[in-house]
Design a protein around this motif. Structure first.
Motif, short mmCIF file in Angstrom:
data_model
loop_
_atom_site.label_atom_id
_atom_site.label_comp_id
_atom_site.label_asym_id
_atom_site.label_seq_id
_atom_site.Cartn_x
_atom_site.Cartn_y
_atom_site.Cartn_z
N PHE A 53 3.80 1.58 13.75
CA PHE A 53 3.40 2.60 12.79
C PHE A 53 4.25 2.52 11.52
N ASN A 54 5.50 2.16 11.68
CA ASN A 54 6.33 1.96 10.49
C ASN A 54 5.80 0.80 9.65
N ASP A 55 5.27 -0.22 10.32
CA ASP A 55 4.68 -1.36 9.60
C ASP A 55 3.49 -0.90 8.77
N GLN A 56 2.70 0.02 9.30
CA GLN A 56 1.56 0.56 8.55
C GLN A 56 2.04 1.26 7.29
N LEU A 57 3.12 2.00 7.40
CA LEU A 57 3.67 2.71 6.24
C LEU A 57 4.20 1.72 5.20
N LYS A 58 4.80 0.63 5.65
CA LYS A 58 5.32 -0.39 4.73
C LYS A 58 4.20 -1.05 3.95
N GLU A 59 3.04 -1.25 4.57
CA GLU A 59 1.90 -1.89 3.91
C GLU A 59 1.34 -1.04 2.77
N ARG A 60 1.37 0.29 2.97
CA ARG A 60 0.86 1.24 1.97
C ARG A 60 -0.60 0.96 1.58
N LYS A 61 -1.39 0.63 2.59
CA LYS A 61 -2.83 0.39 2.43
C LYS A 61 -3.58 1.34 3.35
N GLU A 62 -4.87 1.53 3.06
CA GLU A 62 -5.72 2.35 3.92
C GLU A 62 -5.61 1.87 5.37
N ILE A 63 -5.61 2.82 6.29
CA ILE A 63 -5.53 2.53 7.72
C ILE A 63 -6.85 2.94 8.37
N LEU A 64 -7.46 2.01 9.10
CA LEU A 64 -8.70 2.27 9.81
C LEU A 64 -8.41 2.15 11.30
N VAL A 65 -8.88 3.13 12.08
CA VAL A 65 -8.58 3.16 13.51
C VAL A 65 -9.85 3.44 14.29
N PHE A 66 -10.11 2.62 15.30
CA PHE A 66 -11.19 2.96 16.23
C PHE A 66 -10.68 2.82 17.66
N GLY A 67 -11.32 3.60 18.55
CA GLY A 67 -10.84 3.65 19.92
C GLY A 67 -9.58 4.48 20.01
#
Length: 119
Positions: free
Chosen positions: A1-15
């Motif tokens: 999840f920290n990696d998602q914050l570092k990317e600073r791009k839209e996050i898409l989640v399914f399932g």
């Protein structure tokens, strides 16, 4: 999840698992505050059984639902050039794939699911 914050791009989640709020109950408020600070939107597709347990006050958050027979202990997060496949068990497991073509393919699949899911 920290990696998602570092990317600073839209996050898409399914399932997405509704158990995540229990498993990450101390981390999620920090995560959502950081997403808000960096203006990172998230779109999540849950199964119908999650409707009652969702908070309405999550920043930059859109959600849709699929029928409950599509519930799964695994979720897929797409962000930047990465795809994270997560298994939400007592000891969570994550596999992260960094490849633009794979991320774009998953993003396209997410778009199809988003169009068929219900608000």
């Amino acid at each position: 999840f920290n990696d998602q914050l570092k990317e600073r791009k839209e996050i898409l989640v399914f399932g997405a698992s509704r158990d995540i709020s229990h498993i990450l109950k101390y981390y999620l408020p920090h995560y959502d505050n950081a997403r808000k600070k960096y203006n990172i939107p998230v779109k999540i597709i849950y199964d119908n059984s999650s409707k009652q347990s969702l908070s309405k006050n999550i920043p930059l958050f859109e959600v849709k639902f699929l029928p409950k027979e599509y519930a799964s202990p695994a979720s897929t997060n797409i962000y930047g050039d990465k795809v994270a496949i997560l298994l939400w068990e007592e000891e969570p497991l994550a596999i992260v794939i960094k490849n633009k073509k794979i991320a774009d393919a998953y993003r396209s699949f997410f778009s199809l699911l988003w169009k068929t899911a219900k608000s």
